[in-house]
Design an enzyme around this catalytic site. Sequence first.
Site, PDB file in Angstrom:
ATOM      1  N   LYS A 196       0.855  -1.191   0.000  1.00  0.00           N
ATOM      2  CA  LYS A 196       0.000   0.000   0.000  1.00  0.00           C
ATOM      3  C   LYS A 196       0.892   1.243   0.000  1.00  0.00           C
ATOM      4  O   LYS A 196       1.560   1.526   0.980  1.00  0.00           O
ATOM      5  CB  LYS A 196      -0.905   0.056   1.243  1.00  0.00           C
ATOM      6  CG  LYS A 196      -1.983   1.139   1.068  1.00  0.00           C
ATOM      7  CD  LYS A 196      -2.574   1.637   2.355  1.00  0.00           C
ATOM      8  CE  LYS A 196      -1.842   2.791   2.959  1.00  0.00           C
ATOM      9  NZ  LYS A 196      -1.814   4.030   2.174  1.00  0.00           N
ATOM     10  N   GLU A 271      10.408   1.534   9.857  1.00  0.00           N
ATOM     11  CA  GLU A 271      11.392   2.546   9.416  1.00  0.00           C
ATOM     12  C   GLU A 271      10.721   3.893   9.644  1.00  0.00           C
ATOM     13  O   GLU A 271       9.828   4.270   8.891  1.00  0.00           O
ATOM     14  CB  GLU A 271      11.707   2.367   7.931  1.00  0.00           C
ATOM     15  CG  GLU A 271      12.438   1.087   7.580  1.00  0.00           C
ATOM     16  CD  GLU A 271      13.918   1.142   7.920  1.00  0.00           C
ATOM     17  OE1 GLU A 271      14.452   2.263   8.075  1.00  0.00           O
ATOM     18  OE2 GLU A 271      14.523   0.077   8.061  1.00  0.00           O
ATOM     19  N   CYS A 306      13.642  11.233   5.573  1.00  0.00           N
ATOM     20  CA  CYS A 306      13.743  10.720   6.945  1.00  0.00           C
ATOM     21  C   CYS A 306      15.125  10.968   7.530  1.00  0.00           C
ATOM     22  O   CYS A 306      15.260  11.229   8.719  1.00  0.00           O
ATOM     23  CB  CYS A 306      13.435   9.230   6.946  1.00  0.00           C
ATOM     24  SG  CYS A 306      14.462   8.286   5.809  1.00  0.00           S
ATOM     25  N   GLU A 406      10.662  16.213  14.514  1.00  0.00           N
ATOM     26  CA  GLU A 406      10.905  16.053  13.081  1.00  0.00           C
ATOM     27  C   GLU A 406       9.973  17.031  12.352  1.00  0.00           C
ATOM     28  O   GLU A 406       8.750  16.849  12.361  1.00  0.00           O
ATOM     29  CB  GLU A 406      10.604  14.616  12.639  1.00  0.00           C
ATOM     30  CG  GLU A 406      10.939  14.394  11.179  1.00  0.00           C
ATOM     31  CD  GLU A 406      10.535  13.018  10.668  1.00  0.00           C
ATOM     32  OE1 GLU A 406       9.392  12.591  10.918  1.00  0.00           O
ATOM     33  OE2 GLU A 406      11.369  12.378   9.996  1.00  0.00           O
TER      34      GLU A 406
HETATM   35  P1  NAD Z   1       2.551   8.494   7.560  1.00  0.00           P
HETATM   36  O1  NAD Z   1       2.876   7.721   8.782  1.00  0.00           O
HETATM   37  O2  NAD Z   1       1.484   9.523   7.640  1.00  0.00           O
HETATM   38  O3  NAD Z   1       2.089   7.509   6.371  1.00  0.00           O
HETATM   39  C1  NAD Z   1       2.904   6.447   5.946  1.00  0.00           C
HETATM   40  C2  NAD Z   1       2.033   5.372   5.322  1.00  0.00           C
HETATM   41  O4  NAD Z   1       1.200   4.822   6.332  1.00  0.00           O
HETATM   42  C3  NAD Z   1       1.090   5.890   4.226  1.00  0.00           C
HETATM   43  O5  NAD Z   1       0.947   4.906   3.231  1.00  0.00           O
HETATM   44  C4  NAD Z   1      -0.220   6.075   4.976  1.00  0.00           C
HETATM   45  O6  NAD Z   1      -1.356   5.996   4.157  1.00  0.00           O
HETATM   46  C5  NAD Z   1      -0.160   4.890   5.939  1.00  0.00           C
HETATM   47  N1  NAD Z   1      -0.973   5.038   7.141  1.00  0.00           N
HETATM   48  C6  NAD Z   1      -1.306   6.175   7.795  1.00  0.00           C
HETATM   49  N2  NAD Z   1      -2.095   5.880   8.869  1.00  0.00           N
HETATM   50  C7  NAD Z   1      -2.238   4.530   8.876  1.00  0.00           C
HETATM   51  C8  NAD Z   1      -2.927   3.618   9.707  1.00  0.00           C
HETATM   52  N3  NAD Z   1      -3.650   4.023  10.751  1.00  0.00           N
HETATM   53  N4  NAD Z   1      -2.860   2.296   9.425  1.00  0.00           N
HETATM   54  C9  NAD Z   1      -2.128   1.844   8.385  1.00  0.00           C
HETATM   55  N5  NAD Z   1      -1.465   2.664   7.539  1.00  0.00           N
HETATM   56  C10 NAD Z   1      -1.510   3.990   7.786  1.00  0.00           C
HETATM   57  O7  NAD Z   1       3.915   9.118   7.026  1.00  0.00           O
HETATM   58  P2  NAD Z   1       4.136  10.078   5.774  1.00  0.00           P
HETATM   59  O8  NAD Z   1       3.730  11.451   6.108  1.00  0.00           O
HETATM   60  O9  NAD Z   1       3.573   9.447   4.556  1.00  0.00           O
HETATM   61  O10 NAD Z   1       5.727  10.004   5.628  1.00  0.00           O
HETATM   62  C11 NAD Z   1       6.609  10.788   6.346  1.00  0.00           C
HETATM   63  C12 NAD Z   1       7.265  10.000   7.455  1.00  0.00           C
HETATM   64  O11 NAD Z   1       7.910   8.850   6.954  1.00  0.00           O
HETATM   65  C13 NAD Z   1       8.343  10.806   8.161  1.00  0.00           C
HETATM   66  O12 NAD Z   1       8.222  10.645   9.551  1.00  0.00           O
HETATM   67  C14 NAD Z   1       9.638  10.176   7.658  1.00  0.00           C
HETATM   68  O13 NAD Z   1      10.735  10.349   8.523  1.00  0.00           O
HETATM   69  C15 NAD Z   1       9.234   8.758   7.516  1.00  0.00           C
HETATM   70  N6  NAD Z   1      10.130   8.041   6.601  1.00  0.00           N
HETATM   71  C16 NAD Z   1      11.010   7.132   7.128  1.00  0.00           C
HETATM   72  C17 NAD Z   1      11.911   6.473   6.294  1.00  0.00           C
HETATM   73  C18 NAD Z   1      12.901   5.466   6.847  1.00  0.00           C
HETATM   74  O14 NAD Z   1      13.449   4.705   6.059  1.00  0.00           O
HETATM   75  N7  NAD Z   1      13.169   5.450   8.136  1.00  0.00           N
HETATM   76  C19 NAD Z   1      11.896   6.733   4.919  1.00  0.00           C
HETATM   77  C20 NAD Z   1      10.997   7.671   4.418  1.00  0.00           C
HETATM   78  C21 NAD Z   1      10.118   8.319   5.276  1.00  0.00           C
END
Ligand code: NAD
Length: 506
Positions: A196, A271, A306, A406
Amino acid sequence: MITPHQPTLSVLRHRDELKVHTGRLFIDGQWLEGHGMPWTHSHPATNEQVGVLTTATKAQVDAAVRAARRAFDGHWPHWKARDRKRLLQRIAQLVEANGAELDQMQTLDNGMPISFSSTYQAGHQIAADIFDYHAGWVDRIAGQTLPTFTGGDAVVMTLREPVGVVAAIIPWNAPLMLSAQKVAPALAAGCTVVLKPSEYASFTVIRFAEILAEAGVPPGVFNLVLGPGDGTGEALVEHPAVDKISFTGSRGTGRYVMRAAADGIKRVSLELGGKSPNIVFPDVDLDATSGAVMGMVSMGLSGQGCACHTRALVHESIYDEMVDKCALMAQLCVLGDPFDPATTSGPLINPQQLERVTGFIHSGQSQGARLVIGGDRPGGELAIGNFVNPTLFADVDNSMTIAREEIFGPVLAMIPFTDEDDAVRIANDTSYGLGASVQTSDVKRALRVARRVRAGTFGVNGYTVVPNAPFGGYKTSGLGREGGQEGIDAFLETKTVIISTGDSRH
Ligand code: NAD
């Protein structure tokens, strides 16, 4: 205060490239309309509608997981290593062959400037390499034979087996590379996948799914569901037939995922985010270093990475000079049309994130940090998009909100330190632990600091993520690793097999 660069590029010049795309689900080898609420995607540079996704209902998520289950319980884990390896290599070749298009899709999805989307780190090449690298693992996944501990007639050995059905959930900021980081090791290990992507960056992943189908991934082995987190994502995470959740995203969602995994005792890898420090000692070339320090936060994804090093810890003897040089660097950033190769810095993903980042900037000002440059939004044509000018705060104390949270925007917090111990103390004074770097020409100091800073990846004078090295977080930045041997281990179980070779039975 220095006045930031005034953008003159028209974000609307490439309006034709923002043509409407329609997203569909891929379940059991079939492309299907989603029956959930349609999701309209707006381009972050213009907030114009550029595509519509049909999203998956709970029943469609169920169908995707069941398809993955059938494929796992059937033929897929027993495929010959040779065939599975060739399949992964074919995917790598197709990703490479369609590279320019995939890079553009990312720019269409999340506004990542094409100048950045076409780099190794962010674009198709690392994704292709991730598949190529994991193709190499397929015929090397192996257990051990162990000595019999108490003597007697027995052979003890371990088998490494795929963990099962994987729910893979990724964010919007690097849709191609992050899809590859999950799908490649999962398929190499013999798992099946339901992926997803973020509702804010699905089009690249739809194209990626087409490539997997073209490469010959059998029905049910890879499935794609689209939709927001609180509908599609939750249905996937909570599905009882999922064996493992591999999640990349924010810390808040990661907590929810971990709790949901606890109910089914599902395996989970996380992650998550970071607040990475970049420690600058005086023995460096200040021009090159200021470019790297400020550029990491203000160029490309505009701090929406990230592992962006958003805390610059700078030795007091060079502090003022670094502030000036980083401010100059911020002025060199070109905000504008992400499809223009001259653009260096993209918009924030959506208006909510724009509001959030602006709130952090206000908190920096109200808590007494010195705003050196930026903090505002570009005017003119760019005002319709989610742009924020590259922002530098000096005289930041590590207890301030802008040094702790962050932000996920182009905001650098510069913090002075007195000596090596002080630098390490400030670097470790965070609940995150994703990345960290030191800028120095003293190799002994670099290694000392590398050992003392608690972060999953440590750079000496910069670093790049590569497929054969583990990447992941200490502390609240995550659980587990992607890449390298640990990345493949994350999709494997271990079975111990004890074979009695004597006459007696136990
Ligand atoms: P997010 O947590 O809002 O969403 C990430 C994913 O989770 C999306 O596909 C979203 O639709 C899904 N999601 C959201 N709520 C959910 C739920 N209740 N149940 C299941 N899935 C759900 O994050 P974002 O805004 O899309 O991305 C930014 C974040 O990602 C930042 O914190 C960044 O640091 C992190 N990130 C980490 C890495 C890493 O490798 N450590 C890499 C890229 C981004």
